[in-house]
Scaffold this motif. Sequence first.
Motif, PDB file in Angstrom:
ATOM      1  N   ILE A  23      41.353  28.997  52.580  1.00 27.96           N
ATOM      2  CA  ILE A  23      42.634  28.373  52.221  1.00 27.96           C
ATOM      3  C   ILE A  23      42.584  26.896  52.606  1.00 27.96           C
ATOM      4  O   ILE A  23      42.450  26.565  53.791  1.00 27.96           O
ATOM      5  N   ASP A  24      42.698  26.065  51.609  1.00 28.15           N
ATOM      6  CA  ASP A  24      42.649  24.610  51.834  1.00 28.15           C
ATOM      7  C   ASP A  24      44.069  24.104  52.080  1.00 28.15           C
ATOM      8  O   ASP A  24      44.873  23.997  51.145  1.00 28.15           O
ATOM      9  N   LEU A  25      44.366  23.784  53.319  1.00 24.74           N
ATOM     10  CA  LEU A  25      45.732  23.367  53.653  1.00 24.74           C
ATOM     11  C   LEU A  25      46.060  21.988  53.099  1.00 24.74           C
ATOM     12  O   LEU A  25      47.225  21.605  53.034  1.00 24.74           O
ATOM     13  N   ASP A  26      45.057  21.258  52.690  1.00 22.83           N
ATOM     14  CA  ASP A  26      45.348  19.943  52.122  1.00 22.83           C
ATOM     15  C   ASP A  26      45.829  20.066  50.683  1.00 22.83           C
ATOM     16  O   ASP A  26      46.424  19.139  50.143  1.00 22.83           O
ATOM     17  N   ARG A  27      45.562  21.190  50.046  1.00 21.39           N
ATOM     18  CA  ARG A  27      46.076  21.411  48.700  1.00 21.39           C
ATOM     19  C   ARG A  27      47.425  22.134  48.725  1.00 21.39           C
ATOM     20  O   ARG A  27      48.183  22.050  47.778  1.00 21.39           O
ATOM     21  N   CYS A  28      47.696  22.865  49.796  1.00 20.41           N
ATOM     22  CA  CYS A  28      48.900  23.718  49.831  1.00 20.41           C
ATOM     23  C   CYS A  28      50.163  22.871  49.910  1.00 20.41           C
ATOM     24  O   CYS A  28      50.272  21.981  50.745  1.00 20.41           O
ATOM     25  N   THR A  29      51.122  23.201  49.021  1.00 18.17           N
ATOM     26  CA  THR A  29      52.406  22.488  49.043  1.00 18.17           C
ATOM     27  C   THR A  29      53.526  23.347  49.619  1.00 18.17           C
ATOM     28  O   THR A  29      54.653  22.892  49.721  1.00 18.17           O
ATOM     29  N   GLY A  30      53.225  24.595  49.920  1.00 20.98           N
ATOM     30  CA  GLY A  30      54.267  25.482  50.435  1.00 20.98           C
ATOM     31  C   GLY A  30      55.151  26.073  49.357  1.00 20.98           C
ATOM     32  O   GLY A  30      56.291  26.437  49.619  1.00 20.98           O
ATOM     33  N   CYS A  31      54.628  26.200  48.147  1.00 20.89           N
ATOM     34  CA  CYS A  31      55.481  26.651  47.027  1.00 20.89           C
ATOM     35  C   CYS A  31      55.806  28.130  47.076  1.00 20.89           C
ATOM     36  O   CYS A  31      56.762  28.580  46.466  1.00 20.89           O
ATOM     37  N   GLU A  32      54.973  28.912  47.747  1.00 24.57           N
ATOM     38  CA  GLU A  32      55.179  30.352  47.927  1.00 24.57           C
ATOM     39  C   GLU A  32      54.991  31.192  46.662  1.00 24.57           C
ATOM     40  O   GLU A  32      55.470  32.323  46.593  1.00 24.57           O
ATOM     41  N   ALA A  33      54.287  30.654  45.688  1.00 23.68           N
ATOM     42  CA  ALA A  33      53.932  31.476  44.527  1.00 23.68           C
ATOM     43  C   ALA A  33      53.084  32.656  45.000  1.00 23.68           C
ATOM     44  O   ALA A  33      53.185  33.763  44.467  1.00 23.68           O
ATOM     45  N   CYS A  34      52.270  32.418  46.040  1.00 26.19           N
ATOM     46  CA  CYS A  34      51.419  33.480  46.588  1.00 26.19           C
ATOM     47  C   CYS A  34      52.265  34.619  47.151  1.00 26.19           C
ATOM     48  O   CYS A  34      51.926  35.794  47.011  1.00 26.19           O
ATOM     49  N   VAL A  35      53.361  34.267  47.796  1.00 31.18           N
ATOM     50  CA  VAL A  35      54.197  35.256  48.469  1.00 31.18           C
ATOM     51  C   VAL A  35      54.771  36.248  47.455  1.00 31.18           C
ATOM     52  O   VAL A  35      54.683  37.466  47.629  1.00 31.18           O
ATOM     53  N   VAL A  36      55.332  35.708  46.377  1.00 33.45           N
ATOM     54  CA  VAL A  36      55.986  36.588  45.403  1.00 33.45           C
ATOM     55  C   VAL A  36      54.946  37.320  44.557  1.00 33.45           C
ATOM     56  O   VAL A  36      55.145  38.485  44.195  1.00 33.45           O
ATOM     57  N   ALA A  37      53.836  36.668  44.256  1.00 34.72           N
ATOM     58  CA  ALA A  37      52.784  37.343  43.491  1.00 34.72           C
ATOM     59  C   ALA A  37      52.284  38.557  44.260  1.00 34.72           C
ATOM     60  O   ALA A  37      52.037  39.625  43.688  1.00 34.72           O
ATOM     61  N   CYS A  38      52.148  38.408  45.576  1.00 35.16           N
ATOM     62  CA  CYS A  38      51.699  39.511  46.431  1.00 35.16           C
ATOM     63  C   CYS A  38      52.725  40.636  46.434  1.00 35.16           C
ATOM     64  O   CYS A  38      52.377  41.813  46.324  1.00 35.16           O
ATOM     65  N   GLN A  39      53.981  40.274  46.539  1.00 42.20           N
ATOM     66  CA  GLN A  39      55.019  41.307  46.585  1.00 42.20           C
ATOM     67  C   GLN A  39      55.046  42.110  45.293  1.00 42.20           C
ATOM     68  O   GLN A  39      55.245  43.320  45.295  1.00 42.20           O
ATOM     69  N   SER A  40      54.845  41.399  44.180  1.00 40.55           N
ATOM     70  CA  SER A  40      54.858  42.068  42.879  1.00 40.55           C
ATOM     71  C   SER A  40      53.636  42.971  42.728  1.00 40.55           C
ATOM     72  O   SER A  40      53.746  44.109  42.277  1.00 40.55           O
ATOM     73  N   GLU A  41      52.482  42.488  43.112  1.00 39.60           N
ATOM     74  CA  GLU A  41      51.237  43.244  42.918  1.00 39.60           C
ATOM     75  C   GLU A  41      51.169  44.460  43.833  1.00 39.60           C
ATOM     76  O   GLU A  41      50.671  45.506  43.449  1.00 39.60           O
TER      77      GLU A  41
END
Lengths: 244, 744
Positions: A23-41
């Motif tokens: 996980i590259d923290l310099d690219r991460c903006t904190g958008c949380e697309a990962c959070v909801v994608a995980c919940q859905s999957e």
Amino acid sequence: MATQTKPQSATDRSTAFKWSMVIDLDRCTGCEACVVACQSENNVPINEESAFIEGRAFEWIRLERYWEGEWPDIKARFIPVLCQHCENAPCEPVCPVYATYHNNEGLNVQVYNRCVGTRYCGANCPYHARQFNFWEPVWPEDLRHQLNPDVTVRTRGVMEKCSMCIQRIRRATRSKTPSDIPDGAFNPACVQACPTSAMTFGNLNNPESKVSKLQNDERRYHMFEHLGTAPTTLYLKQVDTHGA
Amino acid sequence: MGLTRRQFLKWAGVTGVGAVVFNGCRVPDHEIQVQSPVELPEDLVTGRDNYYATVAQVGSGSEGLLVRVMEGRAKKVEGNPDYPLNTGKHHIRSEAMLQATYHPDRIKSPMVRIAKGGPFRAIGWPDALERLTKILGDADPANVLLATGPVRGKLADVTKLFAKDYGAQALGFDPIDQHVLRTAIKNIYDQDVLPDFDIAHADFIMSFGADFLGTWIDPTHYMRGYGEFRQGEDRAERGHLVHVDSRFSVTAAAADEWKYVNPGTEGLLALSMAHTIVTEKLGDAGAARALTGGADNHLSSFSADKVASQIGMSADAITNLAHKFAGTRGRALAIGGGSAGAHTNGVFNLTAIYALNYLVGSVNVPGGVIFNPAGDQSQITGAPIRDWKAALDAMRSGDIKVLLVRDANVVHGLSKQLKVTEALDKLDTIVSFSSFLDETTARADLILPGHTPFEEWGTDTPDVGPGYRTVAFQQPVINRFRDTMAFGDVLIRTASELGHAMPWESMRDAVRAAARDLHSTNRGSVTQPTFEEFWKRSLERGGWWDQGDTVSGTPTPPVLPRAAVKAQIAGDAKVFPLHLVPFEGHAIGTGQYAHLPWAQAVPDPITTVVWTTWVELNPKTAESLNVKQDDVVTLESATGDFISVPVYVNPATPPDVASVPIGQGHEQFTTYAAGRGSNVLDILAQAEDSDTGSLAWASTRVRLTKTNVRVGLPKLEGIEEPRQLPGEPVIVVFRPGEEDDSHS
């Protein structure tokens, strides 16, 4: 036409795959697309308001925000936190029923139908990556149509956590050798969704994979390195050029 | 007691044997695996899944999607890797749209109100369509208003044609419209459609008020570029981002430098930077000549020392920013929008900001602003508040008697000060085509519920394209889940019944007609000898785009204004000491996604708060007002209106600012949205941008009064403020040039 290869034995697989995430923290903006994608999957239960008030929200991957400095010279730093799939996982030896163990592909695995709910693993995880089903998760009848048929809906009394989307790994690797699977051919839901491509997933046993190459990045670090948990998940440091 | 040699050997022997025995007793690895449920659910699932390409309008953004469908049910939304704007990635809102389709509170069938104010009764579609035809047949078309949310592509064509042929007025609704931005882009670049920003190839970005990584226009598309801007493999150097804003947004958090300026002075800062660049001859000489009309002293009233105090920055800081912007070795890019355009001088601000791109040669070149061809773009955009005030007056006066409304929740999205419900009550008939019982639909006499995006046909011509002609195809990935009908199909059928038959028989037919036009070009991403093959291939790919169809050339810059247009902030600073900075909800937007549990439950990235409204206050401001985290306070504006909200003490909030998210405060709109938080739009002064008539939503001052109520704010973070611990930070920071010994 692709020919089917003979399924490999577990021993063969152990040398074939070692899954890892960077996980590259310099690219991460904190958008949380990962959070909801995980919940859905992964059929993660819907977090009602009360779940947050009680501190029992279910997020297999969550976004943490830390403050640095004071107004006006202040920074908010984001980090997605998920199960680190530690090589020396503190959660594994404390499970009395082998519900959590390290598989031969580098994953910390949770077997739901073995779990008896002691919660020792949750208490021992320094990353707070595990969540316990104190109650039976409930979805309104219509919303159940969305549930992923590949993933168990966990029951009351069971511990759960990030599986690195093992259902996707199984689907992609079934009856295949590593050479049949190009790097990046499939991804966990969080990696797939990440708009800035901050997350990378792949096979560490393939020296040509992106995750293998990133292991030598000058910005690499493991979360809570000093605990000696030897996480498989690697972070790349955020870059700060404040005022440059 | 000492240990004899004999005792030592005995114990060592026992320990050694024990180690061997116990190791032998360990459950062998293969046994664990054998006993593990290797037959996991995915091994047991019967049936086959399919992935269908489609497109969704996500706010102003356009996202190409692949939807996994199994046994007739949509299971997962993923980004379409082929689609030029989001290239395989997607927004929270796209994912959450699954829950709209299977929402337990979705309207299940057409409904009619038995009597004014009475309950609804379910009816069949033949009856519903007949009633609609009768309502429109009986009405004078001049008295009919067709109000929709922002609509693009073929549905926009159908809607506009219906309104035109029938004779009704069509009006778009969006609580935060983009007319100020569109006007500024027209003024400065002479472009009719919004341009793209080549973030990936820029080297220095200066963003004024535009939370482009959070909620502004098309965040997924911009984030695609941002990842490359920071750590792209082909980059020589990491890009540098400066964000100028009166609130600490997601973009401010990502920025290398966040500059707070007094609200409404963003244009002044841009012109002051322009003054430095022009007078010190740091930029493009031709552009400087054009922007100043050749007069050396044209921008003299904006010199840094003259405007520094108004802006709230030192003159040195302004000059320094100008030097950095113009002195970038690569490409510098200025982006403006959001709160910078939400003032009474919004067009002035944004025009000044976008003029900066001329000075550094970043107009219509890689790494800069990229123009989009107007080609197929058809859309109904949110109308300025000025038009909506006129429409409400027309309802009150009886000039509008029938309202047809689709996804335009004016009761929630317009301030209570405008007395919207009172105006709606004057109407003879309200017909809604929405899928949910929002506050406006709840007042309808007849409801003809529409499909959700995954159930209908359409096209999307993105509001902000990728710099070349792009048309996305929307197809039903599942059969309708409820007894609903696509809004476009209802309009096409009704038009025919009213004697104004459209050139298409259905929305599918309209989409195929659009595809025929594209097929006939015989170019672009899909070319096939036959139309049917083209149709099949372009549906599979999710659309058609032509990288060769671009806009070339750079327009001549207009002359910049000599004098500043000042922002008018409503409320005396002595009585109303805090500047109210509303902001769009991270996932719930301006409220249009508040009914989706995933959107409600995803924490706001800055505060981690969920499911409610809050006000962000600086710790010192909170202390001076004697309020603490979780205290409920009232925020009152000069209009006399107030809302009650709990306090979130935010160390990044400027001391004279109160920030409140938009989107909550619904009275209806499903069990997931109703009764949560407050609607900050209700206390905004209804000031307008002087050029466009758009709502100046960032131009209100408020005062804060403590109540005796405390609540537990629902949020992800714990009780203690999460701070990086010196020596053991969770997030390790790499500072180039500093010695680093923390490698694993």
